[in-house]
Design a protein around this motif. Structure first.
Motif, PDB file in Angstrom:
ATOM      1  N   THR A  13       8.963   2.135 -38.165  1.00 51.88           N
ATOM      2  CA  THR A  13       7.838   2.118 -39.073  1.00 51.88           C
ATOM      3  C   THR A  13       7.707   0.827 -40.019  1.00 51.88           C
ATOM      4  O   THR A  13       8.579  -0.139 -39.753  1.00 51.88           O
ATOM      5  N   GLN A  14       6.510   0.453 -40.556  1.00 53.12           N
ATOM      6  CA  GLN A  14       6.395  -0.659 -41.097  1.00 53.12           C
ATOM      7  C   GLN A  14       7.329  -0.767 -42.455  1.00 53.12           C
ATOM      8  O   GLN A  14       7.725  -1.768 -42.767  1.00 53.12           O
ATOM      9  N   ALA A  15       7.531   0.396 -42.920  1.00 55.61           N
ATOM     10  CA  ALA A  15       8.415   0.357 -44.211  1.00 55.61           C
ATOM     11  C   ALA A  15       9.840  -0.131 -43.755  1.00 55.61           C
ATOM     12  O   ALA A  15      10.429  -0.819 -44.589  1.00 55.61           O
ATOM     13  N   GLU A  16      10.105   0.639 -42.829  1.00 60.23           N
ATOM     14  CA  GLU A  16      11.668  -0.055 -42.259  1.00 60.23           C
ATOM     15  C   GLU A  16      11.625  -1.443 -41.853  1.00 60.23           C
ATOM     16  O   GLU A  16      12.617  -2.023 -42.257  1.00 60.23           O
ATOM     17  N   HIS A  17      10.514  -2.016 -41.381  1.00 65.09           N
ATOM     18  CA  HIS A  17      10.570  -3.377 -40.893  1.00 65.09           C
ATOM     19  C   HIS A  17      10.778  -4.358 -42.154  1.00 65.09           C
ATOM     20  O   HIS A  17      11.449  -5.157 -42.334  1.00 65.09           O
ATOM     21  N   ASN A  18       9.820  -3.899 -43.092  1.00 62.76           N
ATOM     22  CA  ASN A  18       9.878  -4.608 -44.400  1.00 62.76           C
ATOM     23  C   ASN A  18      11.216  -4.540 -44.996  1.00 62.76           C
ATOM     24  O   ASN A  18      11.689  -5.629 -45.704  1.00 62.76           O
ATOM     25  N   LYS A  19      11.773  -3.361 -45.044  1.00 61.72           N
ATOM     26  CA  LYS A  19      13.131  -3.107 -45.730  1.00 61.72           C
ATOM     27  C   LYS A  19      14.071  -4.170 -45.201  1.00 61.72           C
ATOM     28  O   LYS A  19      14.893  -4.874 -45.914  1.00 61.72           O
ATOM     29  N   LEU A  20      14.169  -4.115 -43.757  1.00 61.69           N
ATOM     30  CA  LEU A  20      15.179  -4.805 -43.050  1.00 61.69           C
ATOM     31  C   LEU A  20      15.059  -6.370 -43.156  1.00 61.69           C
ATOM     32  O   LEU A  20      15.986  -7.100 -43.189  1.00 61.69           O
ATOM     33  N   THR A  21      13.678  -6.584 -43.211  1.00 66.91           N
ATOM     34  CA  THR A  21      13.263  -8.066 -43.186  1.00 66.91           C
ATOM     35  C   THR A  21      13.825  -8.521 -44.704  1.00 66.91           C
ATOM     36  O   THR A  21      14.269  -9.901 -44.766  1.00 66.91           O
ATOM     37  N   GLU A  22      13.592  -8.005 -45.673  1.00 63.89           N
ATOM     38  CA  GLU A  22      14.070  -8.230 -47.123  1.00 63.89           C
ATOM     39  C   GLU A  22      15.458  -8.584 -47.016  1.00 63.89           C
ATOM     40  O   GLU A  22      16.085  -9.269 -47.697  1.00 63.89           O
ATOM     41  N   PHE A  25      16.526 -11.662 -45.101  1.00 64.30           N
ATOM     42  CA  PHE A  25      16.208 -12.929 -45.832  1.00 64.30           C
ATOM     43  C   PHE A  25      17.447 -13.025 -47.000  1.00 64.30           C
ATOM     44  O   PHE A  25      17.718 -14.137 -47.628  1.00 64.30           O
ATOM     45  N   ALA A  26      17.898 -11.981 -47.696  1.00 68.53           N
ATOM     46  CA  ALA A  26      18.743 -11.667 -48.746  1.00 68.53           C
ATOM     47  C   ALA A  26      19.843 -12.419 -48.203  1.00 68.53           C
ATOM     48  O   ALA A  26      20.813 -13.163 -48.828  1.00 68.53           O
ATOM     49  N   THR A  27      20.345 -12.100 -46.972  1.00 72.03           N
ATOM     50  CA  THR A  27      21.694 -12.459 -46.279  1.00 72.03           C
ATOM     51  C   THR A  27      21.615 -13.874 -45.921  1.00 72.03           C
ATOM     52  O   THR A  27      22.497 -14.439 -46.237  1.00 72.03           O
ATOM     53  N   PHE A  28      20.478 -14.319 -45.640  1.00 76.29           N
ATOM     54  CA  PHE A  28      20.378 -15.877 -45.298  1.00 76.29           C
ATOM     55  C   PHE A  28      20.521 -16.403 -46.514  1.00 76.29           C
ATOM     56  O   PHE A  28      21.195 -17.531 -46.584  1.00 76.29           O
ATOM     57  N   GLY A  29      20.101 -15.894 -47.768  1.00 77.52           N
ATOM     58  CA  GLY A  29      20.324 -16.531 -49.024  1.00 77.52           C
ATOM     59  C   GLY A  29      21.540 -16.601 -49.366  1.00 77.52           C
ATOM     60  O   GLY A  29      21.992 -17.654 -49.936  1.00 77.52           O
ATOM     61  N   LYS A  30      22.435 -15.556 -49.129  1.00 70.48           N
ATOM     62  CA  LYS A  30      23.676 -15.506 -49.615  1.00 70.48           C
ATOM     63  C   LYS A  30      24.580 -16.735 -48.700  1.00 70.48           C
ATOM     64  O   LYS A  30      25.161 -17.438 -49.195  1.00 70.48           O
ATOM     65  N   ASP A  83      12.956 -24.952 -44.141  1.00 70.00           N
ATOM     66  CA  ASP A  83      12.504 -25.025 -45.583  1.00 70.00           C
ATOM     67  C   ASP A  83      13.309 -24.587 -46.634  1.00 70.00           C
ATOM     68  O   ASP A  83      13.671 -24.918 -47.790  1.00 70.00           O
ATOM     69  N   LYS A  84      13.388 -23.103 -46.302  1.00 70.22           N
ATOM     70  CA  LYS A  84      14.044 -22.132 -47.234  1.00 70.22           C
ATOM     71  C   LYS A  84      15.430 -22.173 -47.489  1.00 70.22           C
ATOM     72  O   LYS A  84      15.983 -21.819 -48.471  1.00 70.22           O
ATOM     73  N   TYR A  85      16.166 -22.477 -46.456  1.00 69.62           N
ATOM     74  CA  TYR A  85      17.729 -22.276 -46.443  1.00 69.62           C
ATOM     75  C   TYR A  85      18.251 -23.374 -46.058  1.00 69.62           C
ATOM     76  O   TYR A  85      18.736 -23.637 -44.976  1.00 69.62           O
ATOM     77  N   PRO A  86      18.185 -24.590 -46.598  1.00 69.43           N
ATOM     78  CA  PRO A  86      18.468 -26.047 -46.184  1.00 69.43           C
ATOM     79  C   PRO A  86      20.058 -25.822 -45.861  1.00 69.43           C
ATOM     80  O   PRO A  86      20.496 -27.019 -44.861  1.00 69.43           O
ATOM     81  N   ALA A  87      20.874 -25.324 -46.553  1.00 71.46           N
ATOM     82  CA  ALA A  87      22.520 -25.375 -46.090  1.00 71.46           C
ATOM     83  C   ALA A  87      22.639 -24.661 -44.835  1.00 71.46           C
ATOM     84  O   ALA A  87      23.575 -25.247 -44.060  1.00 71.46           O
ATOM     85  N   VAL A  88      21.939 -23.744 -44.582  1.00 74.77           N
ATOM     86  CA  VAL A  88      22.310 -23.032 -43.118  1.00 74.77           C
ATOM     87  C   VAL A  88      21.558 -23.984 -42.201  1.00 74.77           C
ATOM     88  O   VAL A  88      22.208 -24.198 -41.157  1.00 74.77           O
TER      89      VAL A  88
END
Length: 146
Positions: A13-22, A25-30, A83-88
Motif C-alpha cells: 500500500t502507499q501508506a506502507e510505502h510512505n512509512k518505510l520510506t520515512e 531516511f531516518a536510518t540514513f540520518g542516523k 545533498d542530504k547526507y554528506p557524511a554517508v
C-alpha cells in the motif's frame, strides 16, 4: 538499510510505502550523524572506528546503488544522499578512491549500476517505474569516478 529498500519497493500500500520510506531516511540520518561524528575525530573515519568494517562496506554498496538506481527505479524519491547526507556520501567517495574499486578495471562501475537498474528485464517485470535511463551525476562522468 539494504533490506528496507526492497521492502519499500514491495510494499502493498502507499501508506506502507510512505512509512518505510520515512524509516529509511531516518536510518540514513542516523548513519550520517555517526559518520559525521567519527569524521570529526580523524582517528575514526568509519562506522565502528578507525578501520573499514563490513558495516562500512554494506553501507557503501547500498548508498551508491541507492543514488544510482534504487531511488529512481523503485520510486522511492526523497533527497539525494549527495545533498542530504554528506557524511554517508563522503564514505562512498572514500571507497571509490580505493584502487581497484572504481576506474578502469575497477569492480564498481557507476555506469553499469545505472544500466542494470534501467534495463533489467527482471526489474521491469516487478513493475518498476518505466522511464528513460537518467544521466549520471557529474561526479560519475569520465572526469569523475566512472
Amino acid at each position: 538499510v539494504t533490506s528496507k529498500v526492497y521492502k519499500i519497493h514491495g510494499s502493498p500500500t502507499q501508506a506502507e510505502h510512505n512509512k518505510l520510506t520515512e524509516e529509511l531516511f531516518a536510518t540514513f540520518g542516523k548513519l550520517d550523524k555517526m559518520l559525521a561524528d567519527s569524521n570529526a575525530d580523524s582517528a575514526k573515519q568509519f562506522l565502528v572506528g578507525g578501520k573499514m568494517s563490513f558495516a562500512d562496506t554494506i553501507l557503501f554498496h547500498t548508498a551508491i546503488r541507492f543514488e544510482l538506481g534504487y531511488r529512481w527505479r523503485f520510486n522511492i524519491g526523497g533527497d539525494s544522499l549527495i545533498d542530504k547526507y554528506p557524511a554517508v556520501w563522503n564514505l562512498v567517495t572514500r571507497f571509490m578512491a580505493i584502487e581497484g574499486i572504481s576506474g578502469k578495471g575497477g569492480s564498481v562501475l557507476p555506469k553499469d549500476i545505472t544500466r542494470f537498474f534501467w534495463t533489467s528485464a527482471s526489474l521491469a517485470k516487478m513493475g518498476a517505474v518505466k522511464t528513460p535511463v537518467p544521466t549520471l551525476p557529474t561526479m560519475f562522468t569520465p572526469t569523475g569516478l566512472a
